[in-house]
Design a protein around this motif. Structure first.
Motif, PDB file in Angstrom:
ATOM      1  N   GLY A 441     -74.517   7.394  24.630  1.00 36.00           N
ATOM      2  CA  GLY A 441     -74.879   8.217  25.918  1.00 36.00           C
ATOM      3  C   GLY A 441     -74.161   9.405  25.812  1.00 36.00           C
ATOM      4  N   SER A 442     -73.938  10.283  25.079  1.00 34.18           N
ATOM      5  CA  SER A 442     -73.821  11.709  25.035  1.00 34.18           C
ATOM      6  C   SER A 442     -74.676  13.240  25.027  1.00 34.18           C
ATOM      7  N   PHE A 443     -74.198  13.249  25.556  1.00 32.09           N
ATOM      8  CA  PHE A 443     -75.274  14.351  26.253  1.00 32.09           C
ATOM      9  C   PHE A 443     -74.556  15.733  25.611  1.00 32.09           C
ATOM     10  N   VAL A 444     -74.956  17.112  25.638  1.00 38.51           N
ATOM     11  CA  VAL A 444     -74.566  18.332  25.694  1.00 38.51           C
ATOM     12  C   VAL A 444     -75.649  19.408  25.611  1.00 38.51           C
ATOM     13  N   THR A 445     -74.682  20.115  26.829  1.00 37.10           N
ATOM     14  CA  THR A 445     -75.348  21.927  27.764  1.00 37.10           C
ATOM     15  C   THR A 445     -74.926  22.666  26.909  1.00 37.10           C
ATOM     16  N   VAL A 446     -75.880  23.686  26.286  1.00 40.60           N
ATOM     17  CA  VAL A 446     -75.483  24.998  25.816  1.00 40.60           C
ATOM     18  C   VAL A 446     -76.660  25.652  26.638  1.00 40.60           C
ATOM     19  N   LYS A 447     -75.539  26.435  27.984  1.00 42.20           N
ATOM     20  CA  LYS A 447     -76.327  27.325  28.731  1.00 42.20           C
ATOM     21  C   LYS A 447     -77.170  28.862  28.060  1.00 42.20           C
ATOM     22  N   ALA A 448     -76.332  29.299  27.386  1.00 39.68           N
ATOM     23  CA  ALA A 448     -76.904  30.321  26.190  1.00 39.68           C
ATOM     24  C   ALA A 448     -76.031  31.013  25.256  1.00 39.68           C
ATOM     25  N   VAL A 449     -76.782  31.345  24.043  1.00 38.48           N
ATOM     26  CA  VAL A 449     -76.258  31.416  22.558  1.00 38.48           C
ATOM     27  C   VAL A 449     -76.708  32.518  22.274  1.00 38.48           C
ATOM     28  N   ALA A 450     -75.284  33.656  21.155  1.00 38.86           N
ATOM     29  CA  ALA A 450     -75.857  34.432  20.691  1.00 38.86           C
ATOM     30  C   ALA A 450     -77.158  34.809  19.784  1.00 38.86           C
ATOM     31  N   PRO A 451     -77.006  35.758  19.615  1.00 37.24           N
ATOM     32  CA  PRO A 451     -78.742  36.765  19.023  1.00 37.24           C
ATOM     33  C   PRO A 451     -78.260  35.553  16.906  1.00 37.24           C
ATOM     34  N   GLY A 452     -79.081  35.100  16.636  1.00 38.52           N
ATOM     35  CA  GLY A 452     -78.970  34.274  15.315  1.00 38.52           C
ATOM     36  C   GLY A 452     -78.179  32.862  15.544  1.00 38.52           C
ATOM     37  N   THR A 453     -78.303  32.699  16.446  1.00 39.26           N
ATOM     38  CA  THR A 453     -77.974  30.878  16.767  1.00 39.26           C
ATOM     39  C   THR A 453     -79.407  30.120  17.249  1.00 39.26           C
ATOM     40  N   GLU A 454     -79.206  29.240  16.930  1.00 35.82           N
ATOM     41  CA  GLU A 454     -80.031  28.469  16.732  1.00 35.82           C
ATOM     42  C   GLU A 454     -79.669  26.431  17.138  1.00 35.82           C
TER      43      GLU A 454
END
Length: 468
Positions: A441-454
């Motif tokens: 049931g885990s859930f992760v939200t990433v709204k934006a990433v910095a350059p070089g982050t995949e």
């Protein structure tokens, strides 16, 4: 006119007389004087007389055997090396009313001075007592330039009950059990040096204001507060079991450096706590600071080279303005894996943290577990063993920005039923940027990433980018 004069004269006649208090009689005593003196400066007495009324005793150098019982209003002043002593089972000196002692030493006896009325101490040294140097009950004591020493364990420096205590420039030396112990009292201390006492200051109830303490060499808590309104500032504690330990009441610390506490730096339970300018170094298995069941404000906390965690929050609520943690070590488990070692560890608590900077951790920058709720601004984590942020066991974490550098685990991890939302993720180095156990049931939200982050492909990860 005659009637008016008569009235005025009558009023004057009925006015109460002005009473001018007489100064205590001056009495001089000299242990080396010949017998037969009259107590004058020129013909001092050889021994301290039995006084029927208050007197201003001037004692020249010498040993004066007690016990002494001083009438109310007495003043005892030493000239040279003056020692009041007794080898009996009672106090060396007892006050039946206001008493002042200046420039002398008090030695021996069960208690040095027993006071049930206002007591003034100035440049007084206490030593050799079997129970306490000073006992104050239902009274007040003020003092400055005091020294209390002991050669045997278990002795108390100042023991106050239902009292008012104001002391400045105090030295507490030797294996005292407590330098100052107070119950239901208002205590104000300044410029205290504690070298050897197991506990420098202990209060139960009442209030404590402590400005300036240097404590070292103790085997128990340096400052112990229970149900006390305590305001502490300018503290330097080396060793001891804890620098500050307490339960209930209110604690405000503004300026503490704790070096090498055996267990932890600051530990509070069920209290209102405010920490500012606190530094803990080389703490033992209970870490830099523990706040359990507290309502807390942590304005600035720095923890270095310490076991377990930088800051531990369980139950209650905490607001953290700035936390810096470096070199937090965990402990190996049965499988050899490291446990703990976190900069900020939150369990079943609500925490808001504006800025966290952490490096060189065995654990995580932020670890949230067991229904924890954490809102964070900036998290900067480098060299962490288990990642920048770890969320599990129905905890919810939201972060504005996570900067992860060279962490050995994932930058973001949700191993068991954890919810994590990050506005901006900047992750470089490490194995993967995000890992989550979707089956729990885990859930992760990433709204934006910095350059070089995949970001990896995970069905329980929602992000703006997907690797091709």
């Amino acid at each position: 006119m005659g009637v008016l004069v008569a009235v005025l004269l009558g009023a004057c006649a009925r006015a109460p007389p002005v009473v001018v208090a007489e100064a205590p009689r001056e009495v001089w005593v000299d242990a080396f004087a010949p017998e037969g003196g009259d107590g004058s400066r020129a013909a001092a007495l050889k021994q301290v007389p039995v006084l029927g009324a208050a007197a201003h005793l001037h004692l020249r150098s010498g040993l004066y055997r007690g016990p002494f019982v001083f009438p109310p209003g007495s003043q005892v002043e030493g000239h040279g090396e003056v020692v009041l002593f007794d080898e009996g089972a009672g106090p060396v000196a007892t006050s039946e009313g206001p008493l002042s002692l200046r420039r002398l030493s008090v030695q021996g006896g069960r208690v040095g001075v027993l006071a049930n009325a206002p007591l003034v101490l100035e440049q007084v040294k206490f030593s050799g007592h079997r129970v306490a140097a000073v006992q104050v009950i239902d009274a007040g004591v003020t003092g400055q330039q005091l020294e209390v020493s002991a050669r045997v364990d278990g002795v108390i420096g100042l023991d106050a009950t239902n009292a008012s205590v104001s002391l400045r420039a105090v030295k507490l030396l030797g294996p005292l059990a407590q330098g100052v112990r107070a119950r239901d009292s208002a205590v104000a201390l300044a410029q205290v040096t504690s070298e050897g006492p197991a506990t420098a200051v202990q209060t139960l109830g009442g209030a404590l204001e402590l400005d300036g303490l240097r404590a070292a060499g103790g085997m128990r808590t340096a400052i112990s507060v229970t149900g006390t309104r305590a305001r502490l500032s300018g503290l330097e504690v080396t060793g001891h079991e804890y620098a500050v330990l307490g339960r209930g009441g209110e604690l405000q610390v503004d300026g503490l450096v704790a070096r090498g506490p055996q267990r932890g730096g600051v530990s509070m339970l069920d209290a209102a706590v405010r920490l500012s300018k606190v530094t803990v170094e080389r703490a033992g298995g209970l870490g830099g600071a523990q706040l359990m069941g507290c309502t807390s404000q942590v304005q600035s906390l720095t923890v270095r080279d310490t076991q377990a965690w930088g800051l531990f929050v369980r139950k209650g609520r905490a607001t953290v303005t700035e936390l810096t943690a470096e070199g937090i070590r965990g402990e190996p488990g049965v499988d050899g894996a490291m446990g703990l070692g976190d900069a900020l560890h939150v369990r079943d608590a609500e925490v808001e943290v504006a800025r966290l900077v952490a490096r060189g951790l065995d654990g995580a920058g932020l670890y949230a577990s067991s229904f924890a709720v954490v809102k964070a601004g900036s998290l900067e984590v480098s060299g962490a063993g288990t990642g920048a942020v770890v969320v599990d066991r129905k905890s919810v974490v939201t972060v504005e920005r996570v900067t992860s550098r060279g962490n050995r685990g994932p930058a973001l991890a949700a191993p068991e039923d954890g919810l994590l939302s990050v506005d901006v993720l900047d992750a470089q180095g490490g194995d993967v940027t995000v890992w989550a156990d979707c089956a729990t049931g885990s859930f992760v939200t990433v709204k934006a990433v910095a350059p070089g982050t995949e970001l990896p492909r995970l069905r329980c990860l929602q992000g703006p980018l997907r690797p091709q």
